[in-house]
Design an enzyme around this catalytic site. Structure first.
Site, PDB file in Angstrom:
ATOM      1  N   PHE A 150       0.824  -0.910  -0.158  1.00  0.00           N
ATOM      2  CA  PHE A 150      -0.335  -0.117   0.013  1.00  0.00           C
ATOM      3  C   PHE A 150       0.681   1.414   0.097  1.00  0.00           C
ATOM      4  O   PHE A 150       0.186   2.732  -0.716  1.00  0.00           O
ATOM      5  CB  PHE A 150      -0.934   0.085   0.960  1.00  0.00           C
ATOM      6  CG  PHE A 150      -0.556   0.483   2.773  1.00  0.00           C
ATOM      7  CD1 PHE A 150      -0.311   1.605   3.144  1.00  0.00           C
ATOM      8  CD2 PHE A 150       0.085  -0.363   3.491  1.00  0.00           C
ATOM      9  CE1 PHE A 150       0.747   2.058   4.051  1.00  0.00           C
ATOM     10  CE2 PHE A 150       0.804   0.097   4.440  1.00  0.00           C
ATOM     11  CZ  PHE A 150       0.984   1.248   4.915  1.00  0.00           C
ATOM     12  N   LYS A 174      -1.034  -6.892  -8.924  1.00  0.00           N
ATOM     13  CA  LYS A 174      -2.002  -7.448  -8.035  1.00  0.00           C
ATOM     14  C   LYS A 174      -2.091  -6.031  -6.826  1.00  0.00           C
ATOM     15  O   LYS A 174      -0.316  -6.440  -6.599  1.00  0.00           O
ATOM     16  CB  LYS A 174      -2.416  -8.790  -7.570  1.00  0.00           C
ATOM     17  CG  LYS A 174      -3.258  -9.149  -6.810  1.00  0.00           C
ATOM     18  CD  LYS A 174      -3.557  -8.065  -5.624  1.00  0.00           C
ATOM     19  CE  LYS A 174      -3.130  -8.056  -4.554  1.00  0.00           C
ATOM     20  NZ  LYS A 174      -3.141  -7.143  -3.156  1.00  0.00           N
ATOM     21  N   GLU A 177      -4.785  -3.197  -1.671  1.00  0.00           N
ATOM     22  CA  GLU A 177      -6.789  -3.693  -2.025  1.00  0.00           C
ATOM     23  C   GLU A 177      -6.755  -2.067  -1.230  1.00  0.00           C
ATOM     24  O   GLU A 177      -7.953  -2.062  -0.687  1.00  0.00           O
ATOM     25  CB  GLU A 177      -6.897  -4.886  -1.450  1.00  0.00           C
ATOM     26  CG  GLU A 177      -6.543  -5.057   0.191  1.00  0.00           C
ATOM     27  CD  GLU A 177      -5.523  -6.241   0.109  1.00  0.00           C
ATOM     28  OE1 GLU A 177      -4.464  -6.074  -0.311  1.00  0.00           O
ATOM     29  OE2 GLU A 177      -5.652  -7.231   0.795  1.00  0.00           O
ATOM     30  N   SER A 227       5.522  -6.881   3.184  1.00  0.00           N
ATOM     31  CA  SER A 227       5.931  -7.223   4.716  1.00  0.00           C
ATOM     32  C   SER A 227       6.939  -8.284   4.313  1.00  0.00           C
ATOM     33  O   SER A 227       6.460  -9.278   3.358  1.00  0.00           O
ATOM     34  CB  SER A 227       5.386  -7.104   5.825  1.00  0.00           C
ATOM     35  OG  SER A 227       3.760  -8.547   5.229  1.00  0.00           O
ATOM     36  N   CYS A 282       9.536   1.921   3.353  1.00  0.00           N
ATOM     37  CA  CYS A 282      10.730   0.744   3.584  1.00  0.00           C
ATOM     38  C   CYS A 282      11.432   1.605   3.409  1.00  0.00           C
ATOM     39  O   CYS A 282      12.978   0.147   4.217  1.00  0.00           O
ATOM     40  CB  CYS A 282      10.600  -0.012   2.541  1.00  0.00           C
ATOM     41  SG  CYS A 282      10.684   0.718   0.939  1.00  0.00           S
ATOM     42  N   GLU A 384       9.364  -4.258  13.196  1.00  0.00           N
ATOM     43  CA  GLU A 384       9.914  -3.142  12.042  1.00  0.00           C
ATOM     44  C   GLU A 384       7.640  -2.400  12.479  1.00  0.00           C
ATOM     45  O   GLU A 384       7.238  -2.873  12.309  1.00  0.00           O
ATOM     46  CB  GLU A 384       8.857  -3.222  10.325  1.00  0.00           C
ATOM     47  CG  GLU A 384       8.251  -2.444   9.802  1.00  0.00           C
ATOM     48  CD  GLU A 384       8.060  -3.216   8.181  1.00  0.00           C
ATOM     49  OE1 GLU A 384       7.774  -3.905   8.077  1.00  0.00           O
ATOM     50  OE2 GLU A 384       8.963  -2.083   7.379  1.00  0.00           O
TER      51      GLU A 384
HETATM   52  P1  NAD Z   1       1.560  -6.620   2.838  1.00  0.00           P
HETATM   53  O1  NAD Z   1       2.523  -7.841   3.302  1.00  0.00           O
HETATM   54  O2  NAD Z   1       0.257  -6.491   4.354  1.00  0.00           O
HETATM   55  O3  NAD Z   1       0.626  -6.627   1.423  1.00  0.00           O
HETATM   56  C1  NAD Z   1       1.999  -6.464   0.264  1.00  0.00           C
HETATM   57  C2  NAD Z   1       0.884  -7.540  -0.550  1.00  0.00           C
HETATM   58  O4  NAD Z   1       0.178  -8.729  -0.330  1.00  0.00           O
HETATM   59  C3  NAD Z   1      -0.599  -6.771  -0.684  1.00  0.00           C
HETATM   60  O5  NAD Z   1      -1.121  -6.949  -2.609  1.00  0.00           O
HETATM   61  C4  NAD Z   1      -1.505  -7.794  -0.198  1.00  0.00           C
HETATM   62  O6  NAD Z   1      -2.605  -7.819  -0.896  1.00  0.00           O
HETATM   63  C5  NAD Z   1      -0.419  -9.029  -0.704  1.00  0.00           C
HETATM   64  N1  NAD Z   1      -0.918 -10.022   1.177  1.00  0.00           N
HETATM   65  C6  NAD Z   1      -1.144  -9.676   2.210  1.00  0.00           C
HETATM   66  N2  NAD Z   1      -1.763 -10.595   2.906  1.00  0.00           N
HETATM   67  C7  NAD Z   1      -1.660 -11.478   2.248  1.00  0.00           C
HETATM   68  C8  NAD Z   1      -1.495 -12.454   2.261  1.00  0.00           C
HETATM   69  N3  NAD Z   1      -1.664 -13.649   3.614  1.00  0.00           N
HETATM   70  N4  NAD Z   1      -1.114 -13.870   1.047  1.00  0.00           N
HETATM   71  C9  NAD Z   1      -0.943 -12.974   0.537  1.00  0.00           C
HETATM   72  N5  NAD Z   1      -0.869 -11.903  -0.032  1.00  0.00           N
HETATM   73  C10 NAD Z   1      -0.962 -11.142   0.870  1.00  0.00           C
HETATM   74  O7  NAD Z   1       2.474  -5.359   3.006  1.00  0.00           O
HETATM   75  P2  NAD Z   1       1.433  -3.626   3.097  1.00  0.00           P
HETATM   76  O8  NAD Z   1       0.964  -3.535   4.648  1.00  0.00           O
HETATM   77  O9  NAD Z   1       0.820  -3.247   1.937  1.00  0.00           O
HETATM   78  O10 NAD Z   1       3.307  -2.832   2.935  1.00  0.00           O
HETATM   79  C11 NAD Z   1       3.868  -2.427   3.910  1.00  0.00           C
HETATM   80  C12 NAD Z   1       5.429  -3.440   4.182  1.00  0.00           C
HETATM   81  O11 NAD Z   1       5.794  -3.110   2.539  1.00  0.00           O
HETATM   82  C13 NAD Z   1       5.859  -3.109   5.144  1.00  0.00           C
HETATM   83  O12 NAD Z   1       6.609  -3.424   5.948  1.00  0.00           O
HETATM   84  C14 NAD Z   1       7.190  -2.011   4.832  1.00  0.00           C
HETATM   85  O13 NAD Z   1       8.257  -2.953   4.791  1.00  0.00           O
HETATM   86  C15 NAD Z   1       7.329  -3.338   2.678  1.00  0.00           C
HETATM   87  N6  NAD Z   1       7.620  -2.452   2.000  1.00  0.00           N
HETATM   88  C16 NAD Z   1       8.625  -2.392   1.241  1.00  0.00           C
HETATM   89  C17 NAD Z   1       9.788  -2.422   0.511  1.00  0.00           C
HETATM   90  C18 NAD Z   1      10.867  -2.925   0.263  1.00  0.00           C
HETATM   91  O14 NAD Z   1      12.106  -2.313  -0.951  1.00  0.00           O
HETATM   92  N7  NAD Z   1      11.756  -3.701   0.358  1.00  0.00           N
HETATM   93  C19 NAD Z   1       9.287  -1.288  -0.173  1.00  0.00           C
HETATM   94  C20 NAD Z   1       7.880  -1.583   0.417  1.00  0.00           C
HETATM   95  C21 NAD Z   1       7.140  -1.747   1.488  1.00  0.00           C
END
Ligand code: NAD
Length: 499
Positions: A150, A174, A177, A227, A282, A384
């Site tokens: 997000f 994808k 959401e 994450s 991040c 985090e």
């Molecule tokens: P998230 O892991 O909750 O979601 C990321 C994606 O995975 C979304 O599209 C979501 O719909 C999907 N997803 C969520 N739960 C899932 C599940 N159980 N099974 C399958 N798919 C699932 O992350 P977020 O809250 O949207 O974003 C924040 C996180 O992203 C933080 O941890 C941040 O550090 C990380 N991030 C990392 C970088 C990097 O370059 N390393 C960059 C941006 C964000």
């Protein structure tokens, strides 16, 4: 009245018919602004079928045609940047200037990909054996998918799709959401840029859509950013299904401040990097590691700056920091502040105090928190948090600070602030982190390098975008050629030699 946010399939909007939806909010008011359709497996299959069809043709488009589409896309994105920034702020909450910054960094990837004719050049060796030549090429994979978080609803998709498409693949996105609309805006720009239908596709959804992507036999590769627990799951499941996967995870970025650093410079950098986008980056600085006697003046200087930050709606011109993405996330971040305090750390500034007084309109706001005397066993240090919370760990020496950073499981970015070139050089050589800043607090590589952390911040062998992105979205082929001379042709069962 909320709007329905659907998919983008075969070059056109496509409402979700799965019957499952998720609410989308304006985080600054807490009011629901839309509902996003959550794809079922059938909808993912339809999107992928369209992408497969498009990929079989797009891979044969000339390099100059692909570069021309990228150039036009870049121009459109630049021209429509304000519109896209408004969409991002409305669903994410970050201030408009920050949304524009995210687009600018995403735009770099379109610019890099305009160079695709040069980037895909192979090698050629004449006369490797008598009358035999060898050349190498890189070819597209087919259909590749991107699953994005997000916090950068435009930049992270752009990290992926520009190179993937320029390399001749069809790309299925994808998005998160929580802020799904930026993806549809990008889809329209791709169409306006002349990209054939089906080469860029958007499937809105949650775990159901992700799981179908991970098992779909026609998807060759998956890029993920999110994450760490989900990154690990994506990597393990995707690779078990034979896919190429790069999965970038979470972070806990440390900023090491040596006693010789300029206090005001370090404090400005710490505040910008810790609280920008409400800490939902991040590459945000989450921990200041203060070495020796710089700790007291540094904490005082950071505290000083926090009182002048304006927290409010991202569209207001004087706002420095917006809300968090959801009420649940705001509460989770606040619970870390409470845990830090009860574990014995010092709350220099408590962000929970500012929340109610400044924002009676019920947005998902939390003020800035500064916690001093944090120790490595506290959850505020180990986890985090992904919010406007900056911890300060005090250490006695450079070596102690370096060891602390190297002991943390997250290893996305880090920075050192000092005037000592020798210490900075040792730091960049010995720190076990993927992206390093020297007096630069948020060292996000430019698009012609590649982005990626180490350890629990990345699963897979490949960093994202730049040269590694082009490698990830292509596979190599080596062709050995001889034009036979009937006069010298004969049967030879020996293994081919080059002499
Ligand atoms: P998230 O892991 O909750 O979601 C990321 C994606 O995975 C979304 O599209 C979501 O719909 C999907 N997803 C969520 N739960 C899932 C599940 N159980 N099974 C399958 N798919 C699932 O992350 P977020 O809250 O949207 O974003 C924040 C996180 O992203 C933080 O941890 C941040 O550090 C990380 N991030 C990392 C970088 C990097 O370059 N390393 C960059 C941006 C964000």
């Amino acid at each position: 009245m909320t709007s329905h946010i659907g998919h983008w399939i075969d070059g056109a909007p496509s409402a979700s018919a799965s019957g499952r939806t998720a609410p989308v909010f304006d985080p600054a008011t807490g009011v629901q602004s839309g509902e996003v359709g959550l794809a079922d497996a059938k909808e993912v299959d339809a999107a992928v079928a369209s992408a497969v069809h498009a990929a079989t043709q797009w891979r044969f488009s000339s390099l100059s045609k692909r570069a021309a589409v990228l150039f036009t896309f870049r121009e459109l994105l630049n021209a429509r940047s304000d519109d896209l920034a408004a969409i991002i702020t409305a669903e994410h909450g970050k201030v408009l200037a920050d949304a524009a910054g995210e687009i600018a960094r995403g735009l770099e990837n379109a610019e890099y990909a305009t160079g695709i004719p040069n980037l895909l050049k192979g090698g050629y060796s004449e006369q490797v054996s008598t009358g035999v030549d060898v050349h190498s090429v890189r070819q597209p994979l087919g259909v590749v998918a991107g699953i994005t978080p997000f916090n950068f609803p435009a930049m992270v998709p752009l990290w992926m799709c520009c190179n993937a498409i320029a390399c001749g693949n069809a790309f299925v996105l994808k998005p998160s959401e929580k802020d799904p609309s930026a993806s549809l805006f990008l889809a329209e720009l791709w169409k306006d840029a002349g990209l054939p239908d089906g080469v860029f596709t958007v499937v809105q959804g949650d775990k159901v859509a992700v799981d179908r992507i991970l098992s779909h036999p026609d998807i060759a590769a998956v890029s993920f950013v999110g994450s760490t627990p989900i990154a690990r799951y994506i990597y393990e499941t995707g690779t078990a299904n034979g896919k190429r996967v790069q999965a970038l995870g979470g972070a806990k970025n440390h900023m090491l401040v040596l006693p010789d650093a300029e206090v005001d410079v370090a404090a400005d950098a710490a505040v910008s990097a810790a609280y920008g986008a409400a800490g939902e980056r991040c590459m945000a600085v989450a921990v200041v590691v203060a070495v020796g006697d710089i700790a007291d003046p540094l904490v005082a200087a950071i505290k000083d700056r926090l009182s002048s930050l304006t927290i409010g709606h991202g569209t207001a011109e004087d706002t420095d920091m917006g809300p968090l993405i959801t009420a649940a996330h705001r509460d989770k971040v606040a619970s870390y502040v409470a845990a830090g305090a009860s574990a014995g750390a010092t709350l220099v500034v408590d962000g929970r105090d500012r929340e109610a007084s400044d924002h009676p309109e019920h947005g998902f706001f939390l003020g800035t928190t500064l916690i001093d005397h944090v120790t490595p066993d506290m959850s505020v240090y180990t986890d985090e948090i992904f919010g406007p919370v900056l911890s300060v760990v005090r250490v006695d020496t450079f070596e102690e600070g370096l060891a602390l950073i190297n002991g943390h499981p997250y290893a996305n970015g880090t920075a050192i602030f000092t005037r000592d070139g020798g210490a900075a050089r040792t730091f960049q050589q010995e720190v076990l982190v993927g992206m390093v800043g020297v007096n630069v607090p948020i060292p996000v590589p430019v698009a012609y390098y590649s982005f990626g952390g180490w350890k629990s911040s990345l699963f897979g062998d490949s960093h994202m975008y730049g040269p590694e992105g082009v490698t990830f979205y292509t596979r190599g082929k080596v062709v050995t050629t001889r034009w036979p001379d009937p006069a010298t042709s004969r049967v030879d069962l020996g293994f081919p030699r080059t002499r």
